[in-house]
Design an enzyme around this catalytic site. Structure first.
Site, short mmCIF file in Angstrom:
data_model
loop_
_atom_site.label_atom_id
_atom_site.label_comp_id
_atom_site.label_asym_id
_atom_site.label_seq_id
_atom_site.Cartn_x
_atom_site.Cartn_y
_atom_site.Cartn_z
N LYS A 173 46.75 27.94 33.55
CA LYS A 173 46.51 28.73 32.33
C LYS A 173 46.54 30.22 32.65
O LYS A 173 45.59 30.76 33.20
CB LYS A 173 45.16 28.39 31.69
N GLU A 249 37.63 34.14 42.29
CA GLU A 249 38.07 35.46 42.80
C GLU A 249 37.74 36.46 41.71
O GLU A 249 38.40 36.49 40.66
CB GLU A 249 39.58 35.46 43.06
N CYS A 283 41.88 44.44 41.51
CA CYS A 283 40.54 43.98 41.89
C CYS A 283 40.03 44.69 43.14
O CYS A 283 38.84 44.92 43.30
CB CYS A 283 40.52 42.48 42.08
N GLU A 384 32.45 47.81 37.67
CA GLU A 384 33.90 47.82 37.84
C GLU A 384 34.53 48.36 36.55
O GLU A 384 34.40 47.76 35.49
CB GLU A 384 34.40 46.39 38.10
P1 NAD Z 1 38.91 37.64 32.37
O1 NAD Z 1 37.73 37.10 33.06
O2 NAD Z 1 38.74 38.23 31.03
O3 NAD Z 1 40.02 36.50 32.17
C1 NAD Z 1 40.63 35.83 33.25
C2 NAD Z 1 41.18 34.51 32.77
O4 NAD Z 1 40.10 33.70 32.33
C3 NAD Z 1 42.14 34.61 31.59
O5 NAD Z 1 43.16 33.65 31.72
C4 NAD Z 1 41.24 34.27 30.40
O6 NAD Z 1 41.95 33.73 29.31
C5 NAD Z 1 40.36 33.21 31.03
N1 NAD Z 1 39.07 33.00 30.34
C6 NAD Z 1 38.37 33.88 29.59
N2 NAD Z 1 37.24 33.29 29.14
C7 NAD Z 1 37.24 32.03 29.62
C8 NAD Z 1 36.34 30.93 29.51
N3 NAD Z 1 35.21 31.01 28.79
N4 NAD Z 1 36.64 29.77 30.13
C9 NAD Z 1 37.77 29.67 30.88
N5 NAD Z 1 38.66 30.67 31.01
C10 NAD Z 1 38.40 31.83 30.39
O7 NAD Z 1 39.56 38.65 33.39
P2 NAD Z 1 40.80 39.62 33.13
O8 NAD Z 1 40.32 40.72 32.25
O9 NAD Z 1 42.01 38.82 32.74
O10 NAD Z 1 41.08 40.16 34.61
C11 NAD Z 1 40.43 41.27 35.14
C12 NAD Z 1 39.40 40.83 36.15
O11 NAD Z 1 39.99 40.01 37.13
C13 NAD Z 1 38.80 42.00 36.89
O12 NAD Z 1 37.40 41.87 36.97
C14 NAD Z 1 39.41 41.87 38.28
O13 NAD Z 1 38.63 42.46 39.29
C15 NAD Z 1 39.55 40.41 38.43
N6 NAD Z 1 40.57 40.08 39.46
C16 NAD Z 1 40.13 39.64 40.69
C17 NAD Z 1 41.06 39.36 41.69
C18 NAD Z 1 40.63 38.89 43.06
O14 NAD Z 1 41.48 38.51 43.85
N7 NAD Z 1 39.34 38.90 43.39
C19 NAD Z 1 42.43 39.53 41.43
C20 NAD Z 1 42.82 39.98 40.18
C21 NAD Z 1 41.88 40.26 39.19
#
Ligand code: NAD
Length: 491
Positions: A173, A249, A283, A384
């Site tokens: 997803k 992550e 990230c 962040e």
């Molecule tokens: P997000 O948490 O809003 O969403 C990530 C994913 O989770 C999306 O596909 C979203 O649709 C899904 N999601 C949202 N709510 C959900 C739920 N209740 N149940 C299941 N899935 C759900 O994050 P984002 O805004 O897409 O990404 C940014 C974040 O990702 C930042 O905090 C960044 O630091 C982190 N990130 C971390 C890494 C790493 O390697 N540690 C890499 C890239 C991004």
């Protein structure tokens, strides 16, 4: 219109709903995609369960699975330009960065193909000569793979390659904001490879809707999630009821420590990349610059002098260094952090506003922003921001530098700049984070594990641990000459 891939077939969403995908560069609609319902996700999970339980994929000989994973890497390499184009369309990042992403993705599939073909478990020393005992790795089962919008296909690859290599079945997803490259890769895999139906499923849709079954359904064995801390925490709680394996992550507030003995132009150059690459939507962004007080002003001056080199604009235009933020909502959030920092008394040295260029007015752009006179209690230093915002703090001693660096709930990555090898190793050892760069910032590659200490996550991606995440260990104890157990009286 793009469709869902459920049980080996392309299908519209059950509710027939669709979602428009918008370009962050100018807000125009670039695609219309199926918007899955929770029921669609259950169809995907059920297909993955059946495919796992019938065993066609997990019992495929490992070298054959490895060849399939390697072939996916080759598909990415062959379709590099097409995929890079879609990634830039979706995320707004410069096309050169999207091409680098595609090269990295091809390397990730090649690496995990190698691991799949090599792994056979180990024979262990048994307590008696009449026993042969071995520990082997087996796939975990059905895996929900949930990815974010900043590195859409790269983050999908970090999960998909090891999960399939190890013999699992998956429901993938992508972020609802950036599904295009993940969708395209699944199309390529479907047309070019012969994976059994149900091994690879794709659902597109809103996190809270399709995410619910992906994180709670009893047929899911593992959830691998990359995204924000709040979502990760909610997912962990949901997955707890059925004791799913969880790999997270999450975010970072990564320190970049600069000691006084370094080449300041070099340190400034990397501080800029650390903080502003992909508009800081990384990230591992080096969003906290910690500087020896004796060079603070000098280093800040050198960084600010080079900010105009960060040309904002359309990612398809040659020479553009930085694209927009992903959405109007996200830009508003970053602007809120900037306003809050000013209210808290931080000094705004650069940026802090949208660019004047009228050609960027329809995009979600924000100028590279730099704050000094911050202190560790301020929100801008603690949370962040995930935007082009750098804070600079001064330290006087090595101990103070380490204390400031570790004063965060996050622990993803950090860097130390010094020519003193002893100091470099001391500081690298003291930093509480999953990756430490010495005299560099940002490089990563498939052979080395990636992941966070503290609230930056659980588990690791990439490397051997990134493969093991998708396996269970099984001990097989074989008694060669069975005899009575001796527990009950004999005779
Ligand atoms: P997000 O948490 O809003 O969403 C990530 C994913 O989770 C999306 O596909 C979203 O649709 C899904 N999601 C949202 N709510 C959900 C739920 N209740 N149940 C299941 N899935 C759900 O994050 P984002 O805004 O897409 O990404 C940014 C974040 O990702 C930042 O905090 C960044 O630091 C982190 N990130 C971390 C890494 C790493 O390697 N540690 C890499 C890239 C991004």
């Amino acid at each position: 219109m793009t469709l869902l891939f459920l049980d080996g077939r392309w299908q519209p969403a059950g509710g027939r709903a669709t979602r428009e995908i918008l370009s962050p560069h100018d807000g125009r609609v670039v695609a219309e995609v199926a918007e899955a319902t929770a029921e669609d996700a259950v169809v995907a999970i059920t297909a993955a369960r059946r495919a796992f339980d019938t065993g066609t994929w997990r019992h495929t000989p490992a070298p054959e699975r490895a060849r399939a994973i390697a072939a996916i890497g080759q598909l990415v390499a062959e379709h590099r330009e097409d995929l890079a184009h879609l990634e830039t369309l979706d995320t707004g990042k410069p096309i050169a960065e999207s091409r680098v992403d595609m090269d990295d993705i091809a390397a990730v599939f090649a690496y995990f193909a190698g691991l799949a073909g090599n792994e056979a478990g180990r024979v262990v020393a048994a307590p008696s000569p009449g026993v042969v005992s071995r520990v082997q790795r087996e796939p975990v089962g059905v895996c929900s793979l949930i990815t974010p919008w900043n590195y859409p296909l790269l983050q999908a690859a970090w999960k998909l390659a090891p999960a399939l290599a190890a013999g699992n079945t998956v429901v993938l997803k992508p972020s609802e904001l950036t599904p295009l490259t993940t969708h395209r890769l699944v199309e390529l895999i479907d047309t070019q490879l012969d994976l059994p139906p149900g091994v690879l499923n794709l659902v597109l849709g809103a996190g809270p809707v399709v995410g619910e079954p992906l994180t709670t359904h009893p047929d899911v064995d593992l959830v691998s999630f990359t995204g924000g801390v709040a979502t990760g925490s909610a997912i962990m709680a949901k997955a707890a009821a059925t004791i799913k394996r969880v790999a997270l992550e999450l975010g970072g507030k990564n320190p970049n420590l600069v000691f006084a003995d370094v080449d300041l132009d070099l340190a400034a150059d990397h501080a800029l990349t650390a903080a502003y690459l992909h508009a800081g939507q990384v990230c591992s962004a080096g969003s906290r610059l910690l500087v020896d007080a004796s060079i603070h002003d000098d280093l800040v001056e050198r960084i600010v002098a080079r900010l105009p080199e960060i040309t904002l604009g359309d990612g398809f235009v040659e020479g553009v260094r930085c694209g927009p933020l992903i959405s109007p909502e996200h830009r508003a959030k970053v602007e809120g952090y900037i306003a809050g920092a000013i209210d808290d008394g931080a000094s705004l040295v650069a940026g802090g506003r949208r660019p004047d260029d009228p050609s960027l007015a329809h995009g979600t752009y924000l100028l590279p922003t730099l704050f000094t006179d911050v202190d560790p209690s301020m929100t801008i230093v603690r949370e962040e921001v995930f935007g082009p915002v750098l804070t600079v703090e001064a330290f006087r001693t090595e101990a103070e530098a380490v204390a400031l660096a570790n004063d965060t709930v996050y622990g993803l990555a950090g860097a130390v700049w010094t020519n003193d090898a002893g100091r470099a190793e001391r500081v690298a050892g003291a930093l509480r984070c999953g990756t430490v760069w010495i005299n560099d910032f940002h490089p990563y590659f498939p052979q080395a594990e990636w992941g966070g200490f503290k609230r930056s996550g659980i588990g690791r991606e990439l490397g051997i641990a990134g493969y093991d995440e998708y396996t269970e260990l099984k001990h097989v104890h074989h008694t060669l000459r069975p005899a009575v157990s001796g527990w009950l009286p004999t005779g």
